[in-house]
Design a protein around this motif. Structure first.
Motif, PDB file in Angstrom:
ATOM      1  N   GLN A  53       0.842  -1.214   0.130  1.00  0.00           N
ATOM      2  CA  GLN A  53      -0.148  -0.017   0.042  1.00  0.00           C
ATOM      3  C   GLN A  53       0.933   1.316   0.079  1.00  0.00           C
ATOM      4  O   GLN A  53       0.485   2.258  -0.477  1.00  0.00           O
ATOM      5  CB  GLN A  53      -1.020  -0.100   1.216  1.00  0.00           C
ATOM      6  N   ALA A  54       2.005   1.167   0.611  1.00  0.00           N
ATOM      7  CA  ALA A  54       2.903   2.343   0.593  1.00  0.00           C
ATOM      8  C   ALA A  54       4.062   2.535  -0.309  1.00  0.00           C
ATOM      9  O   ALA A  54       4.561   3.548  -0.303  1.00  0.00           O
ATOM     10  CB  ALA A  54       3.429   2.419   2.291  1.00  0.00           C
ATOM     11  N   THR A  55       4.062   1.686  -1.144  1.00  0.00           N
ATOM     12  CA  THR A  55       5.231   1.557  -2.163  1.00  0.00           C
ATOM     13  C   THR A  55       4.612   1.347  -3.446  1.00  0.00           C
ATOM     14  O   THR A  55       4.206   0.533  -4.155  1.00  0.00           O
ATOM     15  CB  THR A  55       6.038   0.415  -1.847  1.00  0.00           C
ATOM     16  N   PRO A  56       4.737   2.549  -4.511  1.00  0.00           N
ATOM     17  CA  PRO A  56       4.283   2.388  -5.754  1.00  0.00           C
ATOM     18  C   PRO A  56       5.236   1.495  -6.664  1.00  0.00           C
ATOM     19  O   PRO A  56       6.339   1.197  -6.141  1.00  0.00           O
ATOM     20  CB  PRO A  56       4.374   4.152  -6.233  1.00  0.00           C
ATOM     21  N   PHE A  57       4.692   0.798  -7.717  1.00  0.00           N
ATOM     22  CA  PHE A  57       5.365   0.152  -8.483  1.00  0.00           C
ATOM     23  C   PHE A  57       5.885  -1.250  -7.838  1.00  0.00           C
ATOM     24  O   PHE A  57       6.898  -1.568  -8.145  1.00  0.00           O
ATOM     25  CB  PHE A  57       6.345   0.891  -9.270  1.00  0.00           C
ATOM     26  N   ALA A  58       4.900  -1.619  -6.792  1.00  0.00           N
ATOM     27  CA  ALA A  58       5.696  -2.786  -5.979  1.00  0.00           C
ATOM     28  C   ALA A  58       4.720  -4.092  -6.603  1.00  0.00           C
ATOM     29  O   ALA A  58       3.577  -3.926  -6.871  1.00  0.00           O
ATOM     30  CB  ALA A  58       5.738  -2.467  -4.748  1.00  0.00           C
ATOM     31  N   LEU A  59       5.325  -5.239  -6.386  1.00  0.00           N
ATOM     32  CA  LEU A  59       4.505  -6.823  -6.657  1.00  0.00           C
ATOM     33  C   LEU A  59       4.840  -7.649  -5.227  1.00  0.00           C
ATOM     34  O   LEU A  59       6.018  -7.330  -4.670  1.00  0.00           O
ATOM     35  CB  LEU A  59       5.103  -7.225  -7.834  1.00  0.00           C
ATOM     36  N   GLY A  60       3.714  -8.222  -4.946  1.00  0.00           N
ATOM     37  CA  GLY A  60       4.039  -9.324  -3.805  1.00  0.00           C
ATOM     38  C   GLY A  60       2.828 -10.217  -3.746  1.00  0.00           C
ATOM     39  O   GLY A  60       1.966 -10.084  -4.755  1.00  0.00           O
ATOM     40  N   TRP A  61       2.846 -11.076  -2.867  1.00  0.00           N
ATOM     41  CA  TRP A  61       2.079 -12.314  -2.658  1.00  0.00           C
ATOM     42  C   TRP A  61       1.457 -12.459  -1.456  1.00  0.00           C
ATOM     43  O   TRP A  61       2.223 -12.065  -0.250  1.00  0.00           O
ATOM     44  CB  TRP A  61       2.280 -13.553  -3.188  1.00  0.00           C
ATOM     45  N   ALA A  62       0.336 -12.798  -1.226  1.00  0.00           N
ATOM     46  CA  ALA A  62      -0.502 -13.019   0.012  1.00  0.00           C
ATOM     47  C   ALA A  62      -1.687 -13.861  -0.108  1.00  0.00           C
ATOM     48  O   ALA A  62      -2.200 -14.124  -1.372  1.00  0.00           O
ATOM     49  CB  ALA A  62      -0.833 -11.458   0.614  1.00  0.00           C
ATOM     50  N   MET A  63      -2.060 -14.186   1.124  1.00  0.00           N
ATOM     51  CA  MET A  63      -3.450 -14.642   1.040  1.00  0.00           C
ATOM     52  C   MET A  63      -4.580 -14.084   0.344  1.00  0.00           C
ATOM     53  O   MET A  63      -4.673 -12.786   0.693  1.00  0.00           O
ATOM     54  CB  MET A  63      -3.692 -15.187   2.342  1.00  0.00           C
ATOM     55  N   ALA A  64      -5.347 -14.491  -0.210  1.00  0.00           N
ATOM     56  CA  ALA A  64      -6.381 -13.884  -1.315  1.00  0.00           C
ATOM     57  C   ALA A  64      -7.239 -12.988  -0.375  1.00  0.00           C
ATOM     58  O   ALA A  64      -7.605 -11.826  -0.610  1.00  0.00           O
ATOM     59  CB  ALA A  64      -7.085 -14.776  -2.150  1.00  0.00           C
ATOM     60  N   ALA A  65      -7.658 -13.680   0.649  1.00  0.00           N
ATOM     61  CA  ALA A  65      -8.726 -12.958   1.288  1.00  0.00           C
ATOM     62  C   ALA A  65      -8.104 -11.959   2.226  1.00  0.00           C
ATOM     63  O   ALA A  65      -8.944 -10.674   2.259  1.00  0.00           O
ATOM     64  CB  ALA A  65      -9.211 -13.928   2.401  1.00  0.00           C
ATOM     65  N   VAL A  66      -6.851 -11.739   2.563  1.00  0.00           N
ATOM     66  CA  VAL A  66      -6.126 -10.793   3.139  1.00  0.00           C
ATOM     67  C   VAL A  66      -6.200  -9.515   2.403  1.00  0.00           C
ATOM     68  O   VAL A  66      -6.317  -8.506   2.656  1.00  0.00           O
ATOM     69  CB  VAL A  66      -4.824 -11.126   3.803  1.00  0.00           C
ATOM     70  N   GLY A  67      -5.683  -9.845   1.147  1.00  0.00           N
ATOM     71  CA  GLY A  67      -5.517  -8.778  -0.012  1.00  0.00           C
ATOM     72  C   GLY A  67      -6.886  -8.277  -0.454  1.00  0.00           C
ATOM     73  O   GLY A  67      -6.728  -6.745  -0.508  1.00  0.00           O
ATOM     74  N   ARG A  68      -7.689  -8.913  -0.464  1.00  0.00           N
ATOM     75  CA  ARG A  68      -8.985  -8.418  -0.973  1.00  0.00           C
ATOM     76  C   ARG A  68      -9.736  -7.448   0.230  1.00  0.00           C
ATOM     77  O   ARG A  68     -10.180  -6.518   0.039  1.00  0.00           O
ATOM     78  CB  ARG A  68     -10.078  -9.398  -1.269  1.00  0.00           C
TER      79      ARG A  68
END
Length: 940
Positions: free
Chosen positions: A174-189
């Motif tokens: 959320q704080a870093t433009p142009f970034a990529l990462g992975w996480a549990m789908a429900a948490v990201g949504r």
């Protein structure tokens, strides 16, 4: 359960749990080690061999499938939030190993043709990664191994500049433009972070996790997941299921334990408890029949009815206990060995109740809390901003509050830059009648490294308005060239001292002064004649006089075809404080008249001192309206509302036009098509000017107020999302084509609005946790979502706004008529005549009828008032007449000094004179007069 059951559960990683159960379950009764483990990774073949080889286990391993976890790839790429970006497994693998390091790489843009290239110094991809033992990392690597074996990716081969963030993945994204990462789908949504649409088992099909086809997934799981529960599960994987519509990054979670529990009676009963726990995970209340069970509340997915049914028979055979062990039954009841679906622990029920109350409280607070947005700036545009927000608030399903302070264009610029407070702006936006000057723009963007965009608001035509009696100028037309106006508004190099004129002479203090003073000049004008040099020193105030000071000046007559106005002096009003209107007017005179010498800016200090200052736009228009033979500059809406005479100014093509006869939007269209309009919204707009544009009918004095917005609105929270919605609504057709004309402004041309919505708005970076606003359309209304929170409805409105607009139209028409009538009555030299409403082209027919009815009511009231005055005069006459009669009669009854006549009430019985009078039976008017005899003792 009906009996106490204590469970100790240590929260660790899946690999640690699997390794621990493999090495530490050998002697649970002695060491107290693990009875079971929960892991998203099954035991490896080596771990299982070590597990089954232990003499204390005396059996096989059990892998009991519990549920499916869904993971997603998330990103933060400015301008690409509305539509998910597409990504394939091989594309993701190449990014992770460093082969693709830029968002604008052609191979990435190929599946993303609508990618928005927001302004940035670099589009380099920042990779955030979780620990190697996290479920998300294992799921992503498993998916890449299955879906793209041609690009091997292991944790150790991920690019060396990847940043390990652990449990802070979402916050860092959320704080870093142009970034990529992975996480549990429900948490990201839940955090509203943008999610990649990942290619499924069907080539060319991309979908986000919320679009996962559960039915297709359940079918594939039934074919992939073993149902024996025992044996080697190390090769089982649910990643990249070859099924269309199924999200590919999946992980199967197991309860891993041992099959044999027959070492002792206590162990046997413990084995029954583990078996009951496994069965409980598959009950309808937990797993659900589809996705309605308890686990779905945590973003997990059940195995599906087919898989659950296939596993159920193996539960009895996989667990070996002693005959003395009491199995647990899953029925309703109060027995000790009963697991009841209608019974729950007090602490669990209390916790659930507290969660429900907290959720209700949050919703109540959220519904009642106003979403606040703050702005400051142009007073000329304030009426439009207030009316737009009022309309938007009336259409909103959630409470809104706008604080817009009409402090002037200068404040609108400075409060956005906020240099005095370390560039920490309090306002969310500022508005100015002119673009931000280069000095302020560079201060914010170059020195503070803060990007901003210019967003056009509307078109505000401005002009000069005069108050000339209608009887003097019955045509109500007055033409002026730019240089004629300049001569009225600026002073020459001459100085005037206390009203005295003469020939020029240089004083000792450097001030030029007329030395040969006329006889009418009082001695107080000068102090003394100093020697040597016969210099004159000024003691009284001196001032500069405008080039044109009287209305009968030859230049004004020449502009009007030789028509001469009377020689009345011109009263000039100007804006004293920093003003965007002043900046626009002076910029126009600078561009249109080479003889203009006062320069341009929002606040001039060189106005002739004989001019009169005003505070704001309203004060300017009312001052001119109250002062015959006055002139002032203002936005056209203010002048026309007060029925002031608008000057027809000469445009660039030599034609005289007003805001009513000229083409106002044409100026903006001509500018937009020229090279003066910046191609990038984040560039400086200081050179953008709608003034003095070409065109036969183009009106030359037009301001295009701009809204200044910082592109990074992430720190603004909900206010950033609200501002984005407000700008969208402000640029929409209703605000531009309905509200703007009603407020006296002109709408932006379609091409300018399209440029702003397509180029500027996508650059605004909103906090991904902020609630985003949606605009209700017909399809949304049919789906029943129109009454949800954070909706701006095209079907909603307010009674107050509708009636206010109707009253405003009526009041405007009435004001035009009334002001015209007042001007005729006050200034006409001949007898006034009734105003003919049929000549008022700007008054609608229905309003003329209302005005006629109002006039009839006024005439009735006037007749009643006149009758009342007449009756009052008659009553006063009768009262005076009665008073006189009383005085006469009282005189006849009494005596005057030295006459011997005495009033009966004053008669002294002992005196020498007596009065004999019969008591009157009538009023004073019925008394007889008789004869009057003078002398002592006389009688009546």
């Amino acid at each position: 359960m009906g009996i106490p059951l204590r469970v100790f559960y240590s929260n660790t990683s899946s690999p640690s749990a699997a390794a621990s159960i493999a090495s530490g379950a050998a002697a649970p009764a002695i060491s107290g080690d693990l009875q079971f483990a929960i892991s998203e990774r099954p035991l490896t073949s080596a771990e299982r061999a070590n597990f089954t080889a232990n003499a204390a286990v005396q059996g096989d391993s059990v892998h009991f499938p519990l549920f499916v976890n869904l993971y997603g790839l998330f990103y933060n790429v400015p301008g690409n939030r509305a539509k998910p970006l597409n990504i394939t497994a091989c594309l993701a693998a190449r990014i992770l190993v460093g082969e693709i390091s830029d968002w604008t790489h052609p191979d990435f843009l190929d599946p993303n043709p609508t990618f928005v290239k927001a302004t940035a110094d670099s589009f380099r991809i920042t990779v955030f990664m979780d620990s190697p033992t996290s479920g998300a990392t294992m799921a992503v690597l498993s998916w890449l191994a299955a879906a793209c074996p041609s690009v091997p990716v292991t944790y150790s081969t991920i690019r060396t500049d990847a940043v390990l963030v652990g449990g802070n993945m979402i916050a860092k994204l959320q704080a870093t433009p142009f970034a990529l990462g992975w996480a549990m789908a429900a948490v990201g949504r839940a955090a509203s972070i943008p999610e990649f649409a990942v290619e499924t088992g069907k080539a060319g099909q991309f979908l986000v996790t919320r679009s996962n086809n559960a039915t297709a997934m359940y079918d594939k799981l039934a074919a992939v997941v073993p149902t024996t529960l025992t044996g080697d599960y190390s090769g089982v994987s649910v990643s990249a299921l070859p099924a269309p519509g199924v999200a590919p990054i999946l992980a199967l979670t197991y309860l891993i334990t041992r099959s044999s529990w027959n070492q002792s009676a206590a162990e046997a009963q413990r084995g029954e408890a583990v078996r009951a726990l496994c069965r409980f995970f598959h009950t309808s209340g937990i797993a659900g029949s589809a996705a309605d069970g308890f686990i779905s509340e945590y973003g997990l997915l059940p195995l599906g009815d087919a898989t659950l049914a296939a596993i159920a028979p193996a539960v009895s055979s996989a667990f070996v206990t002693l005959p003395s062990a009491v199995p647990y039954s899953f029925t309703d009841g109060n027995g000790d060995d009963v697991v009841s679906s209608t019974r729950s622990g007090f602490d669990v029920e209390t916790y659930r109740d507290m969660l429900a109350q907290l959720s209700a409280l949050r919703r109540t607070v959220g519904i009642g809390a106003a979403r606040v947005m703050r702005g400051a700036g142009s007073s000329a545009a304030s009426l439009f901003i207030w009316r737009v927000f009022s309309e938007m608030r009336a259409r909103s399903t959630s409470p809104l509050h706008l604080v817009y302070r009409a402090t002037g264009s200068g404040a609108g610029q400075s409060e956005v830059v906020a240099k005095a407070s370390g560039y920490q702006a309090i306002v969310d936006f500022g508005i100015s009648d002119t673009p931000m000057p280069d000095s302020s723009y560079a201060d914010l963007t170059a020195n503070a490294k803060i990007a901003m965009v210019h967003i056009p608001v509307l078109l505000a035509p401005m002009n000069f308005f005069v108050n000339i009696p209608e009887g003097v100028l019955p045509s109500r037309q007055l033409k002026m060239s730019p240089c004629t106006i300049a001569k009225i508004m600026q002073a020459s190099g001459d100085w005037r001292v206390a009203g005295c004129w003469g020939d020029w002479k240089i004083c000792t203090d450097g001030v030029r002064l007329r030395a040969a003073l006329p006889p009418t000049c009082r001695p107080a004008c000068i102090c003394a004649v100093e020697r040597p040099g016969s210099s004159i020193r000024v003691t009284a105030p001196y001032s500069r006089q405008a080039d044109i000071t009287f209305w009968n000046h030859s230049d004004i007559a020449a502009d009007n075809g030789g028509f001469n106005l009377p020689g009345n002096p011109i009263t000039v009003f100007y804006r004293q404080l920093s003003s965007g209107t002043t900046a626009v007017i002076t910029a126009y005179l600078t561009a249109a008249c080479p003889g203009w010498r006062l320069g341009s800016g929002s606040q001039l200090s060189s106005w002739p001192s004989s001019f009169r200052p005003t505070a704001n736009s309203v004060n300017m228009s009312t001052s001119v309206a109250a002062t015959p033979w006055a002139i002032g500059y203002m936005d056209a809406a203010n002048g026309l509302d007060l029925n002031l005479l608008e000057v027809a100014v000469m445009n660039r093509d030599g034609n005289f036009v007003t805001t009513q006869t000229g083409d106002v939007p044409g100026a903006a269209s001509a500018l937009f098509k020229s090279d003066a309009w910046p191609k990038n919204p984040t560039q400086s707009f200081s050179a953008v000017s709608v003034l003095n544009q070409p065109g036969a009918a183009t009106f030359p004095i037009v301001a295009m107020p701009f809204m200044f917005v910082r592109t990074d609105l992430t720190a603004r929270g909900d206010a950033g999302a609200l501002l984005q919605a407000f700008v969208t609504f402000m640029l929409d057709s209703y605000a531009q084509n309905v509200i703007a004309p009603a407020a006296g402004f002109s709408p932006l041309p379609a091409e300018v609005r399209q440029y702003t919505t397509e180029r500027a708005l996508p650059l605004l970076q909103i906090d991904t946790r902020a609630k985003m606003w949606t605009f209700e359309s017909g399809s949304v209304l049919q789906s029943g979502a129109g009454s949800n929170d954070y909706v701006i409805s095209s079907f909603a409105g307010s009674f107050e706004n509708t009636n206010a607009a109707s009253f405003a139209d009526f009041f405007k028409a009435y004001s035009v008529l009334q002001n015209k009538a007042n001007a005729v009555a006050a200034n006409a030299t001949n007898a006034t005549s009734a105003t003919n409403r049929s000549n008022l082209a700007d008054v609608p027919a229905n309003l003329r009828d209302k005005l006629d009815q109002l006039d009839k009511q006024i005439k009735i009231l006037e007749a009643i008032a006149i009758a009342g005055i007449c009756f009052g005069i008659v009553g006063l006459t009768l009262a005076i007449f009665s008073s006189c009669r009383i005085f006469v009669h009282s005189t006849l009854w009494g005596g005057l000094a030295g006459s011997g006549l005495v009033h009966p009430s004053s008669a002294n019985p002992g005196s020498s004179s007596t009065v004999r009078r019969q008591k009157s039976t009538g009023n004073l008017s019925e008394c007889g007069t008789g004869s009057l005899h003078g002398g002592a003792g006389g009688e009546i």
